[in-house]
Enzyme design. Structure first.
Site, PDB file in Angstrom:
ATOM      1  CE  LYS A 167     -28.378  30.546 -62.456  1.00 27.94           C
ATOM      2  NZ  LYS A 167     -28.848  29.912 -61.210  1.00 27.94           N
ATOM      3  NE  ARG A 177     -22.289  27.475 -59.731  1.00 26.01           N
ATOM      4  CZ  ARG A 177     -22.732  27.444 -60.984  1.00 26.01           C
ATOM      5  NH1 ARG A 177     -23.581  28.371 -61.398  1.00 26.01           N
ATOM      6  NH2 ARG A 177     -22.342  26.490 -61.811  1.00 26.01           N
TER       7      ARG A 177
END
Length: 263
Positions: A209, A243
């Site tokens: 991210k 995740r």
């Protein structure tokens, strides 16, 4: 499906989208998507999280019909060819219902049961697992950010429980990268352990991210080491599921962290 506290579970990301921030278009072919899921399982993934709509900042909205067109054939193949649970990343009740009908075990809702008022009832009807994620429009908070996140999650938990979702099937996600600035994301990561007081398992989704890219100044696929750092620190702070895109690297880091923190 989960035996929390014994190990960190690895959720492998499988996006069958043309526009996801890191792997958009990489797995839009059904055979390629299924083979990638098998490779992630071979590397140690405990659950596959399938997404048919990008939720990156500025993503293009996709209707339920198109989302299902993308994921349905992949779900059918996966249910025939793999033996680990499947999660579907969606905030639409119609998509959740069709996916659960095909045997999916978990719904990963990036809007925490808030975007579609029918979502909680659908999940309860199928006695499925749910990941409730914190999210909001904008990055303004009227109180301390962790207090705001906890308040949101508690309200979403109440929505789920009132609909009939079992407590033991709820997982919480602080929503790194959603409704938060760079500095706010770092603050949440620093204070992850505060979520433990809610009494539910925690899922952490930081893989590749922008919070990592902003620190390291590298492109998404070069953010493996930064992701690993958040995986290890998350495990230290009580995270139960991570995740991630890069299974092998993160599972090795998780096993080492588990040996230290889950003794």
């Amino acid at each position: 499906m989960f035996n929390y506290g014994k190990k960190t579970y690895i959720m492998g990301i499988l996006n069958v989208t043309p526009d996801s921030f890191s792997d958009g278009g990489d797995f839009s072919n059904i055979d390629i998507a299924v083979n990638h899921a098998k490779e992630m399982i071979k590397e140690g993934a405990d659950i596959i999280d399938l997404g048919g709509e990008s939720t990156r900042p500025g993503h293009n909205y996709v209707g339920a019909e198109e989302e299902l067109r993308r994921i349905t054939p992949v779900i059918k193949r996966l249910k025939e060819e793999i033996n680990v649970p499947i999660s579907v990343d969606t905030y639409k009740a119609d998509v959740a219902k069709a996916s659960l009908e095909l045997g999916v075990e978990m719904i990963n809702d990036v809007w925490g049961l808030r975007k579609d008022k029918n979502m909680a009832n659908v999940i309860a009807d199928y006695d499925a697992y749910v990941c409730i994620m914190h999210n909001q429009d904008g990055t303004e908070y009227d109180k301390d950010i962790m207090e705001s996140i906890k308040k949101f999650l508690l309200e979403s938990i109440e929505i789920g429980l009132n609909a009939g979702i079992k407590k033991e099937k709820i997982v919480l996600d602080p929503g790194i990268g959603f409704g938060k600035t760079f500095e706010q994301n770092l603050e949440v990561l620093k204070r992850l352990d505060e979520l433990n007081e809610l009494g539910y398992p925690i899922l952490l989704g930081t893989s590749r991210k922008s919070v990592i890219g902003n620190v390291l100044n590298v492109e998404p696929k070069e953010r493996v080491e930064g992701t690993i750092a958040t995986t290890v620190l998350g495990i230290r702070d009580g995270v139960d599921i991570v995740r991630v895109h890069d299974i092998k690297e993160n599972i090795r880091a998780a096993k080492m962290a588990d040996a230290i923190y889950r003794r």
